[in-house]
Design an enzyme around this catalytic site. Structure first.
Site, mmCIF file in Angstrom:
data_model
loop_
_atom_site.group_PDB
_atom_site.id
_atom_site.type_symbol
_atom_site.label_atom_id
_atom_site.label_comp_id
_atom_site.label_asym_id
_atom_site.label_seq_id
_atom_site.Cartn_x
_atom_site.Cartn_y
_atom_site.Cartn_z
ATOM 1 N N THR A 33 0.838 -1.203 -0.106
ATOM 2 C CA THR A 33 0.097 0.120 0.108
ATOM 3 C C THR A 33 1.052 1.231 0.005
ATOM 4 O OG1 THR A 33 -1.869 1.127 1.111
ATOM 5 C CG2 THR A 33 -0.217 -0.009 2.456
ATOM 6 N N ASN A 34 0.322 2.392 0.151
ATOM 7 C CA ASN A 34 1.205 3.568 0.289
ATOM 8 C C ASN A 34 0.884 4.650 1.457
ATOM 9 O OD1 ASN A 34 -0.850 5.502 -0.655
ATOM 10 N ND2 ASN A 34 -0.555 3.999 -2.601
ATOM 11 N N ARG A 35 1.343 5.601 1.584
ATOM 12 C CA ARG A 35 1.216 6.499 2.828
ATOM 13 C C ARG A 35 0.138 7.441 2.275
ATOM 14 N NH1 ARG A 35 6.300 8.969 4.711
ATOM 15 N NH2 ARG A 35 5.077 9.644 6.541
#
Ligand code: CTP
Ligand code: CA
Length: 224
Positions: A33-35
């Site tokens: 995923t990503n921030r």
């Protein structure tokens, strides 16, 4: 009190918004995923609803309450987000893509949890590119007015202008990356055909209201 006297700038508009990260599964218990906290997108959804719009919010995995009066559709992956957006698209007059969509997903999702085999061998992941949801929507003949976001770590204006041309959208809202992730404030640069305009650092709630005002002005001009 101020809100009470503010004209409903988006009355009669139907607004579709993507927000948050996407989650791309590796196996049943893992993923990449990503921030992205989703805070900016949720604040924009709230501001659009308060401005009189009928708002649909397609959200990746976030820990945020649904803004009052907003229809929310939860998704996990980029492919699910694309499908939810296309399903909700008919009749929309404005599309605001704030989601931090994962650019790649594991090419295959293992059916069962990948186990260590005890030899110290590490798995190798192969990736597939995810569809560009914003560019897909913008390219449709029935495309609503499209607004893209750009989180960059350098050369903000240059990257925003290039992204605006590449995605074929009238307005890109740019911000400088990692420093703002998960924070409650932000600063934005609006890049359109006329040039660039800065919305100075403020809370994401205040910026969302200003941004909706800016978007409403452009949308009303286009529809006039
Ligand atoms: N976007 C999208 N679908 C994708 C990737 C991005 O809809 N698969 C949208 C984002 O929601 C945002 C805009 O496109 O509104 C720009 O996203 P960004 O990640 O900055 O652009 P990319 O084209 O992915 O370029 P890069 O990450 O290489 O800078
Ligand atoms: Ca990207």
């Amino acid at each position: 009190l101020v809100a009470h006297f503010t004209p409903k700038r988006l009355a009669g508009q139907r607004v579709l918004i993507t927000a948050g990260p996407t989650f791309e599964a590796i196996d049943p218990v893992r993923g990449i995923t990503n921030r992205s906290s989703g805070k900016m997108g949720f604040a924009i959804a709230q501001a659009a609803q308060r401005a009189g719009a009928e708002v649909t919010l397609v959200a990746g995995p976030v820990h945020l309450p649904t803004p009052a009066g907003v229809r929310r559709i939860d998704v996990q992956s980029a492919l699910q987000m694309r499908d939810a957006v296309l399903a909700a698209l008919p009749g929309q007059t404005l599309f605001i893509a704030t989601a931090a969509v994962a650019d790649w997903r594991p090419a295959v999702c293992a059916e069962h949890k990948i186990k260590k085999d005890g030899s110290g061998t590490t798995p190798t992941l192969a990736f597939s590119e995810n569809p560009d949801i914003l560019a897909t929507v913008a390219a449709r003949p029935d495309a609503p007015y499209c607004v893209g976001f750009a989180a960059e770590s350098e050369k903000l204006l240059e990257h925003a202008q290039a992204k605006r041309a590449r995605k074929g959208v009238p307005l890109i809202v740019a911000n400088l990356g990692p420093a703002t992730f998960g924070q409650d404030d932000n600063a934005l640069l609006l890049v359109d055909a006329e040039g660039a305009r800065e919305l100075p650092r403020a809370s994401k709630t205040a910026l969302a209201a200003q941004l909706i005002e800016e978007i409403a002005r452009r949308l009303n001009a286009r529809q006039a």
